[in-house]
Design an enzyme around this catalytic site. Structure first.
Site, short mmCIF file in Angstrom:
data_model
loop_
_atom_site.label_atom_id
_atom_site.label_comp_id
_atom_site.label_asym_id
_atom_site.label_seq_id
_atom_site.Cartn_x
_atom_site.Cartn_y
_atom_site.Cartn_z
N ASP A 69 0.93 -1.02 0.11
CA ASP A 69 -0.03 0.08 0.19
C ASP A 69 0.88 1.06 -0.04
O ASP A 69 2.15 1.08 0.22
CB ASP A 69 -1.03 0.02 1.44
CG ASP A 69 -2.22 0.87 0.51
OD1 ASP A 69 -2.19 1.79 -0.02
OD2 ASP A 69 -3.52 0.55 1.46
C1 BGC Z 1 -5.09 3.27 -0.17
C2 BGC Z 1 -4.97 2.13 -1.29
C3 BGC Z 1 -4.85 2.76 -2.44
C4 BGC Z 1 -3.46 3.63 -2.54
C5 BGC Z 1 -3.00 4.15 -3.65
C6 BGC Z 1 -3.92 4.19 -0.26
O1 BGC Z 1 -3.77 5.07 0.79
O2 BGC Z 1 -5.07 2.48 1.12
O3 BGC Z 1 -6.44 1.65 -1.43
O4 BGC Z 1 -5.09 2.04 -3.51
O5 BGC Z 1 -3.48 4.61 -1.57
O6 BGC Z 1 -4.00 5.38 -4.09
#
Ligand code: BGC
Length: 735
Positions: A295
């Site tokens: 993530d």
């Molecule tokens: C989120 C993800 C997301 C990623 C990219 C993160 O903060 O938890 O779900 O895909 O950002 O935007």
């Protein structure tokens, strides 16, 4: 459907080995490195500073965006040319993506194309209902279609990868990200996981209309303590395997190309660095052949988890755990080479991760054709066909929670419309709106105009506490019916939007009570990204329509339901509590030694009703369905449940027949009931149909204390009906 085997066919493996043999260490590490285009120059304060000011509330979102407009964007061409970046997050636009792919393919030494990812969660520009809303349709075909359209629009702007579906089971309505998934049930969540993966990926990733999907967040993110985002998850392995893993397994079996690690720790180990998750469960046990991305900044966050000594240590731990790509933290970029030189990681560790990344690039056909037709976007984005699907999916997502006969409305009654969300088009987008725009959305007031309905409108009550009683009285004075559009702002759900109080924000409850006090018929339309604890609002309303955040066609879809052009058919996929303090609450809990009852020494709150405000599976329609002739037959494959369903009302409708099972006696306590099959059946007024739904034998299994998946022969109770409180319809013995 794509199979995991397709990612590692012999020819591709040979091509990957050939590439690996030519790649420098820097080029290899580049493949594991994902960043966004970098904003540089053109503004007075640094971007980080600006973000901090936004987070601290010192500047508004608008002011932030205004300042951000001055930014120049460095698309990192030099890094792409040098082969030291393998993937982008948030770079889109066919022309821009083509330009960058050209640099990667034609100007870098080895010509490796880029993975271009984005959060396409419920549509790109044609924004569909938020996933939680769409799950209430219980309609897998619809979920597959909306994902396919989202993929088509994404591919048209040069993207080849979405960070969706989110398949986290969410049992706590305080967690803002409950909006992004399919609710609280594992069986239903698994079906949606399959459908959405199939929709994004189609039959082949190499088809230019399809994009790679990403099952996230691995794992158990939805079980963060108290619903607080990013918080700790402490759970038995039995619960992990039975409740939280199955949707991820279903996504794997549906051929999902990528996985994303979760922010949270699981039993003390950050998911980003947990080899048990990626090496044991995902690769060894499930045969996953795709790629795992962290993530955003999650590797860096391990410093705060305090399980790594420094950024180099997290790079080592994550890589050796099976985390292939680092989103945003640059830990891989900064330290993998040094770790290799020090002998702390091996070339094999790096090659394994690079192989996983390259497999997806090959599967997407990017080596053959990395480019997007630059004229396509104008043709497909928000085209009539996509809008029509958005309206269809929106009306199928609306749950009728209460109706004392006031709905459907006649168009010639005197209607007053109030509430801050009635004419706010942008709020209809919900969380993670892709590149959706407020101007594309139909608000309720616009929907009423489209339907040719006369009405008087004033907001009267904001979301944050301002309530103009005089304006309310003046607006509703002459009305026969008041439609109050209340709920949460789109910012109130989604990431980093946990709420400890899930009642209606501000003074909206007061407004509803005031409408009731004036003796008006009240239809409350709710817009929200989570279940709400709203017993008073329900009490004060003649009808309650749960509209969630429905996307671009919200207002039209709400009017379809309000005026009876569509007979509501959706069913809740999350339990609605009476009070915030009841969270987490879900229907498929264990019985406990003292099941909740009126008696004192039972498991309940003494200051809340024994039953939730609305149970899982619940939803009304403009007709009623009668069940008869139930039978349950044990077969080789499980249990066949047959039932006759009759539409006993005056209008046509679609019923969702739900089958729940309870294991009567087992070596571990089993849930009071669990959804194990369902089917949708369309019935004309007066029509009846016999329907057979099969409960798979494997779905009667569970995990013992040693984590073996076992089946225990014995009696199973079967409940069939139209919601999670369906009455007992039989008991069968399964050997
Ligand atoms: C989120 C993800 C997301 C990623 C990219 C993160 O903060 O938890 O779900 O895909 O950002 O935007």
């Amino acid at each position: 459907m794509i199979s995991q085997k397709q990612y590692c066919n012999e020819e591709v493996s040979r091509k990957i080995d050939e590439l690996l043999s030519q790649m420098t260490v820097d080029e290899k590490i580049g493949q594991l490195h994902q960043l966004g285009p970098s904003p540089v120059g053109g503004f007075e304060i640094s971007l980080d500073e600006l973000k901090k000011m936004l987070d601290a509330g010192a500047i508004t979102q608008k002011e932030y965006e205004q300042s951000a407009r001055g930014f120049k964007v460095d698309e990192r061409e030099d890094e792409v040319r040098a082969g030291t970046i393998g993937s982008f997050l948030g770079l889109y636009g066919a022309e821009k993506c083509n330009r960058m792919q050209k640099v990667a393919v034609e100007e870098s030494r080895l010509g490796i194309p880029l993975l271009l990812g984005f959060d396409v969660i419920h549509g790109l520009r044609t924004v569909f209902p938020i996933p939680l809303a769409e799950s209430c349709s219980w309609d897998m075909e619809m979920a597959e279609k909306t994902a396919a359209v989202a993929a088509k629009e994404s591919a048209a702007v040069g993207l080849n990868w979405t960070f969706a579906p989110m398949v986290d089971i969410a049992r706590d309505a305080r967690w803002g990200r409950i909006a992004e998934g399919a609710g609280e049930d594992t069986y239903l969540g698994s079906r949606f996981a399959e459908a959405r993966v199939k929709g994004f990926q189609g039959e082949s990733l190499a088809d230019p209309e399809n994009i790679a999907a990403c099952a996230k967040h691995f794992v158990a993110y939805g079980a963060a303590i108290g619903g607080r985002d990013y918080n700790t998850v402490d759970m038995s392995l039995q619960t992990l395997y039975e409740t939280y893993l199955p949707p991820f397994k279903a996504a794997t079996d549906a051929g999902v190309a990528t996985f994303m690690g979760a922010f949270n720790d699981l039993n003390g180990v950050p998911c980003s660095t947990n080899p048990f998750l990626y090496k044991t469960i995902l690769r060894k046990d499930w045969g996953f052949n795709g790629m795992v991305v962290s993530d955003s900044m999650a590797l860096q966050n391990c410093l705060d988890h305090a399980t790594v000594a420094d950024r180099a240590d997290v790079a080592r731990q994550a890589l050796q755990a099976g985390m292939d790509m680092d989103m945003h933290s640059t830990c891989y970029h900064d330290f993998l080479k040094e770790l290799l030189e020090n002998g702390q990681i091996s070339m094999e560790d790096i090659d394994t991760a690079v192989t996983n990344v390259l497999r997806i690039k090959f599967a997407l056909g990017l080596f053959e054709n990395p480019y997007t037709d630059e004229f396509l976007a104008d043709k497909v984005i928000l085209c009539d066909e996509h809008r029509a699907l958005a309206r269809e999916s929106a009306k199928k997502s609306i749950v009728l929670l209460k109706n004392n006969g006031v709905l459907p409305l006649k168009k010639d009654v005197k209607i007053a419309v109030v509430g801050a969300l009635a004419d706010n088009a942008e709020e209809m987008l919900g969380t993670w709106e892709g590149i959706g725009r407020g101007e594309d959305c139909i608000s309720v007031t616009a929907g009423l105009q489209n339907a040719g309905v006369q009405f008087k409108f004033a907001p009267c009550c904001s979301l944050d506490g301002a309530f103009d009683e005089a304006e309310l009285s003046a607006t509703i004075k002459d009305a026969d019916i008041v439609i109050a559009c209340v709920g949460e702002s789109k910012e109130d759900s989604g990431e980093a939007s946990a709420r400890c109080d899930i009642t209606l924000p501000g003074r909206q409850d007061e407004m509803l009570a005031a409408i009731r006090a004036q003796g008006k018929k009240l239809v409350t339309v709710l817009f929200n990204g989570r279940p709400l604890a709203i017993p008073e609002a329900v009490e004060n309303s003649d009808a309650v329509v749960e509209a969630w955040h429905l996307g671009v066609e919200a207002g039209n879809a709400v009017c379809d339901v309000l005026f009876g052009d569509y007979n509501p058919s959706a069913r809740l996929t999350t339990t609605f509590p009476n009070h915030s303090g009841e969270c987490p609450t879900y229907y498929n809990h264990l019985p406990t030694g003292k099941p909740a009852a009126e008696m004192k020494y039972t498991s309940k709150y003494i200051d809340a009703p024994l039953v939730p405000l609305f149970p899982f599976g619940y939803g009304l329609s403009y007709t009623e369905y009668a069940y008869s002739g139930l039978s349950a037959n044990v077969t080789e494959n499980g249990i066949d449940v047959t039932v006759t369903v009759k539409n006993v009302g005056a209008v046509d409708g679609e019923e969702t027949v739900q089958v729940y099972v309870h294991d009567v006696l087992a070596s571990r306590s089993r849930p009071v009931r669990e959804l194990k099959a369902f089917g949708k059946v369309f019935l004309k007024a007066g029509e009846e149909k016999q329907i057979t739904l099969s409960v798979a034998r494997k779905d009667l299994e569970f995990y013992d204390m040693q984590l073996n998946r076992i089946f225990e022969a014995g009696d199973f109770e079967i409940f069939v009906g139209h919601d999670g409180t369906a009455p007992l319809s039989g008991e069968v013995a399964v050997e």
